[in-house]
Scaffold this motif. Structure first.
Motif, PDB file in Angstrom:
ATOM      1  N   TRP A   1       1.543  -2.263   3.451  1.00 51.73           N
ATOM      2  CA  TRP A   1       0.995  -3.607   3.642  1.00 51.73           C
ATOM      3  C   TRP A   1       1.698  -4.308   4.813  1.00 51.73           C
ATOM      4  O   TRP A   1       2.904  -4.225   4.926  1.00 51.73           O
ATOM      5  CB  TRP A   1       1.162  -4.429   2.362  1.00 51.73           C
ATOM      6  CG  TRP A   1       0.749  -5.866   2.527  1.00 51.73           C
ATOM      7  CD1 TRP A   1       1.577  -6.948   2.646  1.00 51.73           C
ATOM      8  CD2 TRP A   1      -0.582  -6.369   2.606  1.00 51.73           C
ATOM      9  NE1 TRP A   1       0.840  -8.090   2.804  1.00 51.73           N
ATOM     10  CE2 TRP A   1      -0.498  -7.758   2.789  1.00 51.73           C
ATOM     11  CE3 TRP A   1      -1.852  -5.780   2.561  1.00 51.73           C
ATOM     12  CZ2 TRP A   1      -1.614  -8.573   2.910  1.00 51.73           C
ATOM     13  CZ3 TRP A   1      -2.963  -6.588   2.677  1.00 51.73           C
ATOM     14  CH2 TRP A   1      -2.847  -7.967   2.844  1.00 51.73           C
ATOM     15  N   PRO A   2       0.945  -5.005   5.694  1.00 46.59           N
ATOM     16  CA  PRO A   2      -0.514  -5.142   5.772  1.00 46.59           C
ATOM     17  C   PRO A   2      -1.155  -4.210   6.801  1.00 46.59           C
ATOM     18  O   PRO A   2      -2.281  -4.454   7.235  1.00 46.59           O
ATOM     19  CB  PRO A   2      -0.672  -6.595   6.211  1.00 46.59           C
ATOM     20  CG  PRO A   2       0.480  -6.800   7.155  1.00 46.59           C
ATOM     21  CD  PRO A   2       1.614  -5.948   6.633  1.00 46.59           C
ATOM     22  N   LEU A   3      -0.456  -3.136   7.190  1.00 45.11           N
ATOM     23  CA  LEU A   3      -0.993  -2.221   8.200  1.00 45.11           C
ATOM     24  C   LEU A   3      -2.132  -1.383   7.655  1.00 45.11           C
ATOM     25  O   LEU A   3      -3.059  -1.029   8.392  1.00 45.11           O
ATOM     26  CB  LEU A   3       0.123  -1.317   8.735  1.00 45.11           C
ATOM     27  CG  LEU A   3       1.313  -2.033   9.381  1.00 45.11           C
ATOM     28  CD1 LEU A   3       2.351  -1.018   9.839  1.00 45.11           C
ATOM     29  CD2 LEU A   3       0.856  -2.901  10.545  1.00 45.11           C
ATOM     30  N   ILE A   4      -2.027  -1.021   6.372  1.00 54.63           N
ATOM     31  CA  ILE A   4      -3.125  -0.324   5.701  1.00 54.63           C
ATOM     32  C   ILE A   4      -3.382  -0.995   4.362  1.00 54.63           C
ATOM     33  O   ILE A   4      -2.463  -1.469   3.701  1.00 54.63           O
ATOM     34  CB  ILE A   4      -2.838   1.184   5.484  1.00 54.63           C
ATOM     35  CG1 ILE A   4      -1.589   1.390   4.614  1.00 54.63           C
ATOM     36  CG2 ILE A   4      -2.705   1.899   6.826  1.00 54.63           C
ATOM     37  CD1 ILE A   4      -1.358   2.833   4.208  1.00 54.63           C
ATOM     38  N   THR A   5      -4.644  -1.044   3.971  1.00 58.53           N
ATOM     39  CA  THR A   5      -5.021  -1.637   2.679  1.00 58.53           C
ATOM     40  C   THR A   5      -6.457  -1.256   2.362  1.00 58.53           C
ATOM     41  O   THR A   5      -7.270  -1.048   3.272  1.00 58.53           O
ATOM     42  CB  THR A   5      -4.874  -3.166   2.692  1.00 58.53           C
ATOM     43  OG1 THR A   5      -5.304  -3.688   1.419  1.00 58.53           O
ATOM     44  CG2 THR A   5      -5.696  -3.811   3.787  1.00 58.53           C
ATOM     45  N   TYR A   6      -6.759  -1.153   1.080  1.00 57.68           N
ATOM     46  CA  TYR A   6      -8.139  -0.944   0.643  1.00 57.68           C
ATOM     47  C   TYR A   6      -8.839  -2.271   0.364  1.00 57.68           C
ATOM     48  O   TYR A   6      -9.981  -2.286  -0.081  1.00 57.68           O
ATOM     49  CB  TYR A   6      -8.169  -0.047  -0.594  1.00 57.68           C
ATOM     50  CG  TYR A   6      -7.832   1.388  -0.273  1.00 57.68           C
ATOM     51  CD1 TYR A   6      -8.813   2.272   0.148  1.00 57.68           C
ATOM     52  CD2 TYR A   6      -6.516   1.853  -0.353  1.00 57.68           C
ATOM     53  CE1 TYR A   6      -8.502   3.591   0.457  1.00 57.68           C
ATOM     54  CE2 TYR A   6      -6.195   3.158  -0.037  1.00 57.68           C
ATOM     55  CZ  TYR A   6      -7.192   4.021   0.372  1.00 57.68           C
ATOM     56  OH  TYR A   6      -6.888   5.329   0.697  1.00 57.68           O
ATOM     57  N   GLY A   7      -8.158  -3.385   0.639  1.00 59.13           N
ATOM     58  CA  GLY A   7      -8.753  -4.699   0.465  1.00 59.13           C
ATOM     59  C   GLY A   7      -9.219  -5.279   1.779  1.00 59.13           C
ATOM     60  O   GLY A   7      -9.142  -4.650   2.842  1.00 59.13           O
ATOM     61  N   GLU A   8      -9.701  -6.518   1.700  1.00 58.34           N
ATOM     62  CA  GLU A   8     -10.154  -7.243   2.882  1.00 58.34           C
ATOM     63  C   GLU A   8      -9.761  -8.699   2.744  1.00 58.34           C
ATOM     64  O   GLU A   8      -9.292  -9.139   1.697  1.00 58.34           O
ATOM     65  CB  GLU A   8     -11.672  -7.112   3.046  1.00 58.34           C
ATOM     66  CG  GLU A   8     -12.466  -7.712   1.894  1.00 58.34           C
ATOM     67  CD  GLU A   8     -13.968  -7.576   2.085  1.00 58.34           C
ATOM     68  OE1 GLU A   8     -14.396  -6.780   2.932  1.00 58.34           O
ATOM     69  OE2 GLU A   8     -14.707  -8.273   1.373  1.00 58.34           O
ATOM     70  N   ASN A   9      -9.925  -9.461   3.810  1.00 54.86           N
ATOM     71  CA  ASN A   9      -9.604 -10.880   3.780  1.00 54.86           C
ATOM     72  C   ASN A   9     -10.459 -11.601   2.752  1.00 54.86           C
ATOM     73  O   ASN A   9     -11.611 -11.208   2.478  1.00 54.86           O
ATOM     74  CB  ASN A   9      -9.839 -11.505   5.157  1.00 54.86           C
ATOM     75  CG  ASN A   9      -8.710 -11.220   6.117  1.00 54.86           C
ATOM     76  OD1 ASN A   9      -7.543 -11.402   5.778  1.00 54.86           O
ATOM     77  ND2 ASN A   9      -9.035 -10.762   7.313  1.00 54.86           N
ATOM     78  N   TYR A  10      -9.918 -12.673   2.187  1.00 54.96           N
ATOM     79  CA  TYR A  10     -10.699 -13.497   1.285  1.00 54.96           C
ATOM     80  C   TYR A  10     -11.894 -14.059   2.052  1.00 54.96           C
ATOM     81  O   TYR A  10     -11.740 -14.600   3.149  1.00 54.96           O
ATOM     82  CB  TYR A  10      -9.847 -14.632   0.714  1.00 54.96           C
ATOM     83  CG  TYR A  10      -8.739 -14.124  -0.171  1.00 54.96           C
ATOM     84  CD1 TYR A  10      -9.020 -13.567  -1.416  1.00 54.96           C
ATOM     85  CD2 TYR A  10      -7.406 -14.173   0.241  1.00 54.96           C
ATOM     86  CE1 TYR A  10      -8.009 -13.086  -2.221  1.00 54.96           C
ATOM     87  CE2 TYR A  10      -6.393 -13.694  -0.563  1.00 54.96           C
ATOM     88  CZ  TYR A  10      -6.701 -13.145  -1.798  1.00 54.96           C
ATOM     89  OH  TYR A  10      -5.699 -12.652  -2.595  1.00 54.96           O
ATOM     90  N   GLY A  11     -13.070 -13.895   1.485  1.00 50.53           N
ATOM     91  CA  GLY A  11     -14.287 -14.299   2.162  1.00 50.53           C
ATOM     92  C   GLY A  11     -14.885 -13.210   3.031  1.00 50.53           C
ATOM     93  O   GLY A  11     -15.963 -13.382   3.605  1.00 50.53           O
ATOM     94  N   GLY A  12     -14.176 -12.063   3.133  1.00 53.44           N
ATOM     95  CA  GLY A  12     -14.684 -10.939   3.903  1.00 53.44           C
ATOM     96  C   GLY A  12     -13.964 -10.773   5.222  1.00 53.44           C
ATOM     97  O   GLY A  12     -13.290 -11.671   5.716  1.00 53.44           O
TER      98      GLY A  12
END
Length: 372
Positions: free
Chosen positions: A254-265
């Motif tokens: 984190w935050p270089l790789i993640t399976y998530g996305e920013n809040y709101g996309g």
């Protein structure tokens, strides 16, 4: 408070979760109310004779008596900055509690500017009304003006040293990739607060010697697994919650790789899910379940099939998650306590072999999960 439960099987394909109803739950649980009237309880620990310690996020530590009565708030706590997600958070008893009556707890510590996560140790008085000989054994650096991402789960290793999980403080997420601060890290200290001699960065210039692993976002569950290793579970952003088995010196991305996305996309950084030199999670969740608390069941109260399974609360979906583990992998998931419709903040195994959970509410409860 008896409820029939409707657990769901969660199958995972490429990290995307989908649910299909089971005809019957694998084990029928009955939640029993041990105690109520707690304001946003966050952590619990067992102190013998059927009694519990429970933290309340606004800054109170109470004893739950064997008959469910709540003690007045214990005296002797340090000042707590109970803002946003901060407050009085995790608590554990020392491995030698029967002899030394030592309690370890973590909280949001105020400073001249901002706040940070801190961990303290103290002796529970003989009459269970106060903490004595308080020592702050660790204080996260630097303090920042944030109400978010304190982390704050404690695990004691077999040698008596203490692991503490530390959030990235949200707006300081890139700090998780540098070693000159404690943001987004797991740290390991000895009982006196000194860095553990086996920590991986003690000889590296400008690295803080307490750091054990880096690249985390906001770990809110931690436990020793049946393998004796530390396991953690952390919040992703919008998706990308992770179950990890942290190993000394490794970088969890984190935050270089993640399976998530920013809040709101929208992607985070380069939008990568993998990169050389960065660790992959054992398990991840899309969409996010907002996990909190982690325990590996050791007893046989629920049958052999549940022994060695991991359990975590889902704050977002308001249930308890069972993770069936084989060979260090999650091979099956099940939703429990769905009809309870409560945010599960913590889960522990009691000395009696039953699971205990905390509900995160202004009228929070300690529940014992029995089989009837």
């Amino acid at each position: 408070m008896i409820r029939r439960l409707r657990p769901l099987f969660i199958a995972l394909a490429g990290g995307l979760a989908f649910a299909c109803a089971l005809a019957q739950p694998s084990v029928r649980l009955t939640p029993e109310v041990v105690a109520g009237g707690l304001q946003n309880p966050w952590g619990l620990a067992f102190i013998g004779d059927g009694r519990l310690l429970v933290t309340e996020r606004p800054g109170r530590l109470r004893v739950v008596e064997a008959d469910g009565r709540l003690s007045p708030p214990l005296k002797g706590l340090p000042e707590v900055d109970a803002v946003g997600q901060g407050g009085l958070l995790d608590v554990i008893t020392d491995r030698d509690f029967a002899r030394n009556r030592t309690v370890h707890f973590c909280y949001s510590e105020p400073g001249l500017v901002g706040n940070s996560t801190a961990m303290a140790s103290a002796r529970l008085s003989d009459d269970r009304t106060a903490l004595e000989n308080l020592r702050v054994v660790f204080s996260q650096k630097p303090k920042v003006g944030s109400r978010l991402h304190f982390g704050c789960r404690i695990v004691q290793a077999d040698d008596g040293s203490l692991f503490l999980t530390l959030g990235d403080r949200y707006q300081r997420m890139h700090d998780a990739q540098t070693l000159d601060n404690h943001h987004g890290k797991v740290v390991r200290v000895q009982a006196n607060g000194q860095p553990h001699p086996d920590n991986p960065f003690t000889q590296q210039a400008r690295a803080l010697p307490e750091i054990w692993t880096l690249g985390h976002r906001n770990i809110q569950g931690a436990a020793l697994g049946p393998d004796g290793a530390l396991w953690t579970i952390e919040h992703g952003p919008q998706g990308g919650d992770e179950l990890n088995r942290p190993e000394a010196g490794k970088n969890y991305g984190w935050p270089l790789i993640t399976y998530g996305e920013n809040y709101g996309g929208g992607r985070i950084g380069a939008g990568l899910t993998s990169r050389a030199g960065l660790e992959q999670p054992v398990q991840y969740w899309v969409p996010s379940i907002a996990p909190s608390g982690l325990v590996f069941l050791r007893g046989d109260r629920y049958g052999a099939a549940w022994q060695g399974n991991a359990f975590t609360g889902s704050l977002k979906f308001r249930h308890l998650v069972r993770l069936q583990m084989e060979g260090g992998r999650v091979v099956h998931q099940e939703r429990l306590l769905t009809e309870l419709n409560q945010r599960i903040r913590d889960v522990r195994e009691g000395p009696d072999g039953w699971l205990y959970v905390l509900t995160d509410d202004s009228d929070g409860k300690v529940l014992r999960l029995v089989v009837r």
